[in-house]
Design an enzyme around this catalytic site. Structure first.
Site, short mmCIF file in Angstrom:
data_model
loop_
_atom_site.label_atom_id
_atom_site.label_comp_id
_atom_site.label_asym_id
_atom_site.label_seq_id
_atom_site.Cartn_x
_atom_site.Cartn_y
_atom_site.Cartn_z
N THR A 38 0.83 -1.21 0.00
CA THR A 38 0.00 0.00 0.00
C THR A 38 0.85 1.25 0.00
O THR A 38 0.46 2.28 -0.53
CB THR A 38 -0.93 -0.03 1.24
OG1 THR A 38 -1.79 -1.15 1.09
CG2 THR A 38 -1.77 1.22 1.35
N TYR A 51 -8.13 0.80 -3.75
CA TYR A 51 -6.89 1.22 -4.39
C TYR A 51 -6.14 -0.01 -4.86
O TYR A 51 -6.52 -1.14 -4.54
CB TYR A 51 -6.01 2.02 -3.41
CG TYR A 51 -5.54 1.18 -2.24
CD1 TYR A 51 -6.34 0.97 -1.12
CD2 TYR A 51 -4.31 0.53 -2.29
CE1 TYR A 51 -5.93 0.16 -0.08
CE2 TYR A 51 -3.89 -0.28 -1.24
CZ TYR A 51 -4.69 -0.45 -0.15
OH TYR A 51 -4.29 -1.26 0.88
N THR A 117 1.65 -4.36 4.36
CA THR A 117 1.54 -4.69 5.78
C THR A 117 0.89 -6.07 6.03
O THR A 117 1.05 -6.62 7.11
CB THR A 117 0.70 -3.62 6.52
OG1 THR A 117 -0.60 -3.59 5.96
CG2 THR A 117 1.36 -2.26 6.45
N ASP A 118 0.16 -6.60 5.03
CA ASP A 118 -0.57 -7.85 5.27
C ASP A 118 0.34 -8.99 5.73
O ASP A 118 -0.01 -9.75 6.64
CB ASP A 118 -1.30 -8.30 3.98
CG ASP A 118 -2.51 -7.43 3.66
OD1 ASP A 118 -2.80 -6.51 4.45
OD2 ASP A 118 -3.15 -7.68 2.62
N LYS A 190 0.18 -7.83 13.03
CA LYS A 190 -0.81 -6.88 12.52
C LYS A 190 -2.10 -7.07 13.30
O LYS A 190 -2.59 -8.20 13.42
CB LYS A 190 -1.03 -7.10 11.02
CG LYS A 190 -1.92 -6.05 10.37
CD LYS A 190 -1.95 -6.15 8.84
CE LYS A 190 -2.79 -5.01 8.27
NZ LYS A 190 -2.84 -4.96 6.81
N GLU A 311 -2.51 -29.30 27.87
CA GLU A 311 -3.71 -30.14 27.75
C GLU A 311 -3.52 -31.23 26.71
O GLU A 311 -4.38 -32.07 26.53
CB GLU A 311 -4.92 -29.27 27.37
CG GLU A 311 -5.42 -28.39 28.50
CD GLU A 311 -6.65 -27.60 28.07
OE1 GLU A 311 -7.75 -28.18 28.01
OE2 GLU A 311 -6.50 -26.40 27.78
N1 ASP Z 1 -2.79 -5.44 0.93
C1 ASP Z 1 -1.74 -4.49 1.24
C2 ASP Z 1 -0.43 -5.22 1.27
O1 ASP Z 1 -0.16 -5.93 2.18
C3 ASP Z 1 -2.03 -3.81 2.51
C4 ASP Z 1 -0.96 -2.87 2.99
O2 ASP Z 1 0.11 -2.74 2.47
O3 ASP Z 1 -1.23 -2.19 3.99
O4 ASP Z 1 0.35 -5.08 0.38
#
Ligand code: ASP
Length: 354
Positions: A38, A51, A117-118, A190, A311
């Site tokens: 992103t 986007y 970020t994923d 995350k 467990e």
């Molecule tokens: N879908 C995006 C990615 O991981 C989300 C992000 O970058 O925040 O590339």
């Protein structure tokens, strides 16, 4: 006495000269490796939620951040340009090899990786285990695309470069810098699908904070990483298949059998609670172990640890307990562990130390 005074004056002059040359500080050389995400995303308008990731090149990104080139001598390289939902072991291996190559030279002082970020926590942890250097390696991303009102990418990139250029960031393993926080690859995850404060390290806390290039480190990651890691991917081209299977109430066992039949060499169960699963799933997991598949019990719960023999009779059934590692990071460690000759005890030891 006179001789002593002369020596003191010479020492004083030397100190001033040294302080001046350190104070002027040679600018660090930082290489920025771009992979998409992103942070390189673009939308048709500033307020649109939809986007496309990975649209903007690294040079355009660096040119759009005021003052970033004052922090370090920067060089950009485009390694990939994908949304990190498409991050692959092929790209992770390419990154690890390129970083090791760059950091082995005295001309490079630190690395920044721009990343979605994923799956950032997975790449960060993979690099934490495979980079062979104590120099700073920092991942940055953003939650809003570059075209958004209040885009968070430019400041994250600025602060990521400031951390990568800071010798104090060295020796702490791979770091993630987002939203003014510096987090360790081992411990961050995350936590929000959309918020800019998405990353958190629920068990260990952050490594430090950063504000417009001023860094404050106050926590040292305790787990083995980088130069103390035993994993070497310099000649690795393929990573063994490891599947993550999600446990829930009334979980069916045939997902585990299916994974084994499709060639998985390892299975991570995102268990309920302390890495638990239905009796039927436990039986299927035990069958998998008998066929030589390594089974790790992790948890779908976001915080806490999965302990041995709580467990589930791990000693009897041959399972591994993931400790603090969440399922996606347990998968990374298990994938690398399977590249080496191993016993369940050796793999458990890795989960206890990395
Ligand atoms: N879908 C995006 C990615 O991981 C989300 C992000 O970058 O925040 O590339």
């Amino acid at each position: 006495m006179k001789q002593y005074r002369v020596s003191a004056i010479i020492l004083g002059l030397l100190l001033i000269v040294c302080q001046n040359s350190f104070g002027q500080g040679k600018k660090a050389n930082v290489v920025v490796l771009a992979t998409g995400g992103t942070i390189a995303g673009a939308a048709a308008s500033g307020t649109q939620s939809g986007y496309t990731s990975g649209q903007v090149t690294i040079d355009a990104m660096l040119d759009s951040v005021p003052g970033i080139r004052d922090l370090a001598n920067l060089k950009g390289e485009q390694v990939a340009n994908v949304g990190s939902q498409d991050m692959s072991f092929e790209i992770m291996l390419k990154l690890a090899k390129r970083i090791n190559e760059l950091l082995a030279t005295p001309e490079v002082d630190g690395i920044v990786i721009t990343h979605g970020t994923d799956t950032m926590e997975e790449t960060a942890f993979f690099l934490n285990l495979t980079v062979k250097s104590d120099k700073p390696v920092v991942l940055v991303g953003s939650m809003r695309p570059s075209t958004a009102v209040s885009a968070d990418g430019p400041l994250n990139l600025f602060e990521g470069v400031a951390v990568a250029a800071d010798p104090k960031a060295g020796g702490r393993g791979v770091l993630v810098v987002m939203n003014d926080q510096i987090q360790a690859a081992h411990s961050l995850t995350k936590t929000s699908t959309t918020a800019v404060q998405t990353f958190a390290s629920p068990v260990r806390g952050v490594v430090g904070v950063t504000a417009y290039g001023k860094n404050d480190f106050y926590n040292d990651p305790q787990w083995k990483h980088t130069t103390s890691s035993e994993f070497d991917v310099s000649s690795v081209t393929r990573i063994p298949r490891v599947d993550v299977i999600f446990a829930d109430a009334d979980m069916a066992a045939d997902l585990i059998d299916c994974s084994v039949n499709n060639g998985a060499k390892g299975i991570v169960i995102a268990g309920v609670g302390n890495g638990n699963m239905t009796k039927a799933a436990l039986d299927a997991a035990a069958r998998a172990v008998e066929k030589g598949v390594v089974v790790v019990r992790s948890s779908r719960v976001p915080t806490g640890t999965v302990g041995r023999n709580v467990e589930v009779k791990d000693d009897e059934l041959g399972f591994i307990a993931s400790g603090e590692l969440n399922p996606q990071k347990a998968r990374i460690l298990l994938s690398l562990a399977l590249l080496k000759p191993h016993t369940p005890q050796q793999i458990q030891e890795m989960f206890d130390t990395y």
